[in-house]
Design an enzyme around this catalytic site. Structure first.
Site, mmCIF file in Angstrom:
data_model
loop_
_atom_site.group_PDB
_atom_site.id
_atom_site.type_symbol
_atom_site.label_atom_id
_atom_site.label_comp_id
_atom_site.label_asym_id
_atom_site.label_seq_id
_atom_site.Cartn_x
_atom_site.Cartn_y
_atom_site.Cartn_z
ATOM 1 N N HIS B 121 35.074 -1.683 33.789
ATOM 2 C CA HIS B 121 35.643 -2.851 33.102
ATOM 3 C C HIS B 121 36.836 -3.299 33.954
ATOM 4 C CE1 HIS B 121 37.911 -4.942 29.909
ATOM 5 N NE2 HIS B 121 36.797 -4.954 29.209
ATOM 6 N N ASP B 198 38.342 6.108 31.074
ATOM 7 C CA ASP B 198 38.310 4.984 30.141
ATOM 8 C C ASP B 198 37.270 5.318 29.065
ATOM 9 O OD1 ASP B 198 37.680 2.683 28.764
ATOM 10 O OD2 ASP B 198 37.254 1.461 30.542
ATOM 11 N N GLN B 201 34.408 2.978 25.063
ATOM 12 C CA GLN B 201 33.081 2.858 24.441
ATOM 13 C C GLN B 201 32.512 4.203 23.999
ATOM 14 O OE1 GLN B 201 31.980 0.070 23.562
ATOM 15 N NE2 GLN B 201 33.129 -1.355 24.847
ATOM 16 N N LYS B 224 37.915 -0.828 18.103
ATOM 17 C CA LYS B 224 36.505 -0.569 18.406
ATOM 18 C C LYS B 224 35.963 0.609 17.599
ATOM 19 C CE LYS B 224 36.794 -2.121 23.246
ATOM 20 N NZ LYS B 224 36.244 -3.479 23.226
ATOM 21 N N CYS B 363 33.686 -8.827 31.088
ATOM 22 C CA CYS B 363 34.877 -8.230 31.723
ATOM 23 C C CYS B 363 34.497 -7.152 32.730
ATOM 24 C CB CYS B 363 35.847 -7.655 30.686
ATOM 25 S SG CYS B 363 36.422 -8.855 29.512
#
Lengths: 127, 404
Positions: B121, B198, B201, B224, B363
């Site tokens: 991302h 990261d 997700q 999220k 993104c």
């Protein structure tokens, strides 16, 4: 201007049929101005070609990697400014394009629709 | 017990909405998720009954608010197996990753290497690119394997050549593929390199424990995972937190200030200057409770059922699917393009049927371009989505055939 398109979701099909191979799509080999812009929020990439004689716009074409709305808007804008002067073209407003799509700046497709006008204004800046 | 999405849906009032004459199908969960009543009520209860400053004032209301705030912090830290002093509250994953990059910039010197991947991302690419440019270091960007996960051979080769920081994402927000994070952290540490993850997700969708994955820092977003917007979490190992400079200076992050000098607070508070996002922390803790009640394994299992159903229903003659194409290789999201139709137009077509998806470069422009596209359409699931909704999606998409 002669274009009356009403872009409700159910009319997407008509719009696609009409602009699948949009008028004015293509390259002007001996263009006086070529300008490419990408809208980074939606990813639409648009390149516009302008042929001028003095301050009069003789021809406008475009190529793109863009959605239907951006292509349709570029196609309509090209028709709109051909034969006009640079000054007249600079007077076209975002609202004029949005009205063709029967929508306003609140539309989720606002950025797609006004991108061609942004390219044009940048191309004619300072002329 | 397997997850029953119909019971879950009762907790999400927004899912009863009708949009464009159809009942809402929300398939944009990788962007942000909907909020259950329990989260909204927790925030409301805080404002109606406990609103105060925290960690400062000597009064009953403030100490009750502080108690709620600290309990929430413990809960959120516990959710990822972290110590409560290793968790810093941010606005979101983007802010967390930027903070890590800035905090670790002291380790980057002329010629230093930071390794990242093409899958990232923008928020895990741009901060590192800026740091290495400023410090005269170098950014190595590794590619993907055929199964659309990070190329481990290339990672190893890059690490062998000397590297300060390896940073990558856990689950791709474009491809839905899952990187082998345990192997990546082992490999990084074997080569004396820090591993930054990261987890935007992954943390919301599967069991995640920092003790197992062993990143030196990881970031994720509250919104999220059923929580409010504006609250995110940055986990950083204690020993690193002890050695880096605070990002923001001011109130709440100092023990004592004289006209000449100051003594910073202990970790994590020295990294949280100013009045914190108390409602965000309390709302996120309520979201954590909710996810715990359902069970992260159950959520992961449910989403993979949905992906399998989606893949079975997609008409491959008109749809190009990105990524490995086999259901068990995806977490709960999938990107595609309808041949000959721009993804924004696909999104609007589905919108007319009440189905909300995301389209664009997501993104992650370098990755989308590497897939040979300038934009894609993405479906991303969560615990409240149903097989029926997937059927509606597939039916709606079939109608696009008329457009092609």
């Amino acid at each position: 201007m002669g274009w009356r398109i009403k872009v409700e979701p159910r009319d997407l099909r008509d719009l696609l049929k009409r602009f699948k191979n949009p008028a004015n799509y293509g390259v002007i080999e001996n263009a006086d101005i070529v300008l490419e812009e990408t809208d980074y929020s939606c990813g639409d990439k648009l390149r516009m070609f302008f042929k001028l004689e003095g301050k009069r716009i003789m021809d406008v074409k475009f190529t793109s990697e863009a959605c239907l709305f951006c292509n349709a808007s570029a196609s309509l804008l090209a028709d709109l400014v051909k034969g006009k002067t640079v000054e007249e073209a600079l007077n076209v407003k975002e609202e004029d394009l949005l009205r063709l799509f029967n929508t306003d700046s609140k539309s989720p497709r606002y950025r797609c629709i006004v991108l061609p006008l942004r390219v044009l204004k940048k191309a004619f800046q300072g002329l | 017990m397997p997850l029953d999405p119909y019971t879950v849906r009762e907790d999400f009032p927004i899912l009863k909405r009708v949009i464009n004459g159809k009942s809402l199908v929300y398939f944009n969960n990788a962007a942000t998720t909907q909020k259950p009543i329990q989260v909204v009520e927790a925030i409301k209860d805080y404002y109606y009954n406990y609103n105060s400053d925290v960690l400062r004032s000597v009064n009953t209301l403030s100490s009750q608010a502080t108690d709620l705030y600290m309990k929430a912090r413990r809960k959120i830290a516990g959710f990822i197996g972290a110590g409560e002093d290793e968790v810093i509250f941010t606005r979101n994953t983007t802010e967390g990753l930027n903070m890590v990059a800035e905090a670790l910039s002291g380790r980057i010197r002329i010629g230093s290497v930071v390794v990242t991947s093409i899958m990232e991302h923008h928020s895990n690419l741009l901060p590192w690119r800026r740091i290495v440019a400023r410090k005269g270091g170098r950014l190595t960007i590794v590619g993907m394997n055929r199964d659309f996960t990070i190329d481990m051979d290339m990672v190893e080769k890059s690490l062998e050549e000397g590297c300060e920081i390896l940073t990558t994402l856990h689950i791709s927000n474009v491809l839905g593929t899952v990187n082998p994070v345990r192997e990546l952290s082992k490999l990084a540490h074997k080569h004396g390199c820090l591993f930054i993850l990261d987890a935007a997700q992954s943390v919301p969708h599967m069991p995640f424990n920092v003790k197992e994955v062993d990143p030196d820092a990881t970031a994720f977003s509250g919104h999220k995972m059923l929580g409010p917007t504006g609250i995110g979490v940055l986990y950083v190992k204690r020993n690193i937190l002890e050695e880096v400079e605070p990002f923001l200076l001011g109130g709440g992050m100092v023990k004592t200030v004289t006209l000449e000098t100051q003594v910073y607070e202990d970790i994590p508070f020295r990294f949280e200057a100013g009045t914190p996002n108390i409602e965000g922390v309390i709302g996120l803790a309520a979201a954590v409770d909710y996810l715990h009640k359902i069970g992260l394994e159950n959520i992961a299992e449910h989403e993979s059922k949905l992906v399998k159903h989606l893949l079975e229903g997609l008409d491959r003659s008109i749809v190009e699917i990105y990524g490995p194409g086999e259901a068990d290789k995806y977490a709960g999201l999938l990107s595609f393009n309808v041949k000959g139709v721009h993804p924004h137009d696909v999104a609007q077509f589905l919108d007319a049927d009440g189905i909300m998806i995301r389209s664009g470069a997501l993104c992650a422009e370098p990755l989308v371009n590497a897939l040979g596209a300038s934009a894609v359409a993405r479906v991303s699931f969560y615990l409240y989505n149903t097989l029926e909704e997937v059927d509606r999606f597939n039916e709606s998409l079939k109608k696009i055939r008329l457009l092609v």
